[in-house]
Design a protein around this motif. Structure first.
Motif, short mmCIF file in Angstrom:
data_model
loop_
_atom_site.label_atom_id
_atom_site.label_comp_id
_atom_site.label_asym_id
_atom_site.label_seq_id
_atom_site.Cartn_x
_atom_site.Cartn_y
_atom_site.Cartn_z
N SER A 1 0.84 -1.20 0.00
CA SER A 1 0.00 0.00 0.00
C SER A 1 0.88 1.25 0.00
O SER A 1 1.88 1.31 0.71
N ARG A 2 0.49 2.23 -0.76
CA ARG A 2 1.27 3.47 -0.88
C ARG A 2 1.23 4.28 0.42
O ARG A 2 2.22 4.87 0.81
N ASP B 1 -2.13 4.85 -7.04
CA ASP B 1 -1.25 4.78 -8.20
C ASP B 1 -0.42 6.04 -8.40
O ASP B 1 0.37 6.12 -9.33
N ASP C 1 -4.12 8.98 -10.42
CA ASP C 1 -5.53 8.85 -10.75
C ASP C 1 -6.39 8.40 -9.58
O ASP C 1 -7.34 9.06 -9.22
N CYS C 2 -6.05 7.26 -8.97
CA CYS C 2 -6.96 6.65 -8.03
C CYS C 2 -6.26 6.21 -6.74
O CYS C 2 -5.19 5.61 -6.78
N SER C 3 -6.88 6.52 -5.62
CA SER C 3 -6.45 6.04 -4.32
C SER C 3 -7.63 5.33 -3.67
O SER C 3 -8.75 5.85 -3.68
N SER D 1 -3.75 11.20 0.04
CA SER D 1 -4.24 10.87 -1.30
C SER D 1 -4.71 12.08 -2.09
O SER D 1 -5.22 11.94 -3.20
N HIS E 1 -4.63 12.74 -5.95
CA HIS E 1 -5.30 11.80 -6.86
C HIS E 1 -6.62 12.38 -7.35
O HIS E 1 -7.27 13.14 -6.64
#
Length: 143
Positions: free
Chosen positions: A41-42, A62, A65-67, A95, A98
Motif C-alpha cells: 500500500s502506498r 497509483d 488517478d486513483c487512491s 491521497s 489523486h
C-alpha cells in the motif's frame, strides 16, 4: 495520553495488527496477509495510545488517478472517539493529489463516511472470491 501517529511499517508488530483487525471487528486477517497488503500500500496510518496500537488504515494508490482507502480499523474501546475519522482524514490528505479517492465501507458504516465527504458510487462493481458470503454479509447484491 494524546494519540501519536505513524505512517510507516518499520515498527509494526504484525501479530498485534492481526489482533486489532480481529477485535475491531474486520474479520480474520493473518499477520502475514496484513504484512503483504500494508507493504504493498502506498499510504499507511497507525494510531498509538502510548505504545498500544489502537487504530490503523491504508490506501492503495497509483500516484495520480486513483487512491483506494481500505482496512480502517479501530479498537472497540476507541470507537466513537474520533480516531477512525482521524485515520480516514490522514489517508484522504495523503491521497489528495489523486483525481479520485475510493473507499470500501462495511455495511452500516456508510453514514460515517458520508460525514467525511464520501458519496455513494452508483456504478461500482466487484468480484469477490466468495461471492455468496459477500452477499450474505451485505457487501454485494445480485441486483
Amino acid at each position: 495520553m494524546p494519540i501519536s501517529w505513524s505512517f510507516d511499517i518499520e515498527s509494526i508488530d504484525w501479530q498485534v495488527l492481526e489482533d486489532l483487525y480481529r477485535v475491531a471487528p474486520l474479520g480474520n486477517k493473518s499477520a502475514a496477509q496484513l504484512q503483504t497488503v500494508f507493504t504493498n500500500s502506498r499510504f499507511k496510518c497507525f494510531a498509538y495510545n502510548g505504545t498500544e496500537l489502537v487504530g490503523a488504515g491504508r490506501a492503495l494508490a497509483d500516484g495520480a488517478d486513483c487512491s483506494y482507502i481500505c482496512d480502517v480499523a479501530v479498537l472497540p474501546t476507541w470507537q466513537g472517539t474520533g480516531l477512525g475519522k482521524g485515520i480516514v482524514n490522514r489517508l484522504v490528505e495523503a491521497s489528495s493529489d489523486h483525481k479520485k479517492i475510493i473507499l470500501y465501507a462495511v455495511p452500516g458504516k456508510e453514514l460515517f463516511y458520508k460525514k467525511l465527504g464520501f458519496l455513494r458510487m452508483l456504478t461500482a462493481m466487484a468480484i469477490f472470491k466468495d461471492s455468496d458470503a459477500a452477499i450474505a454479509r451485505g457487501h454485494l447484491s445480485k441486483t
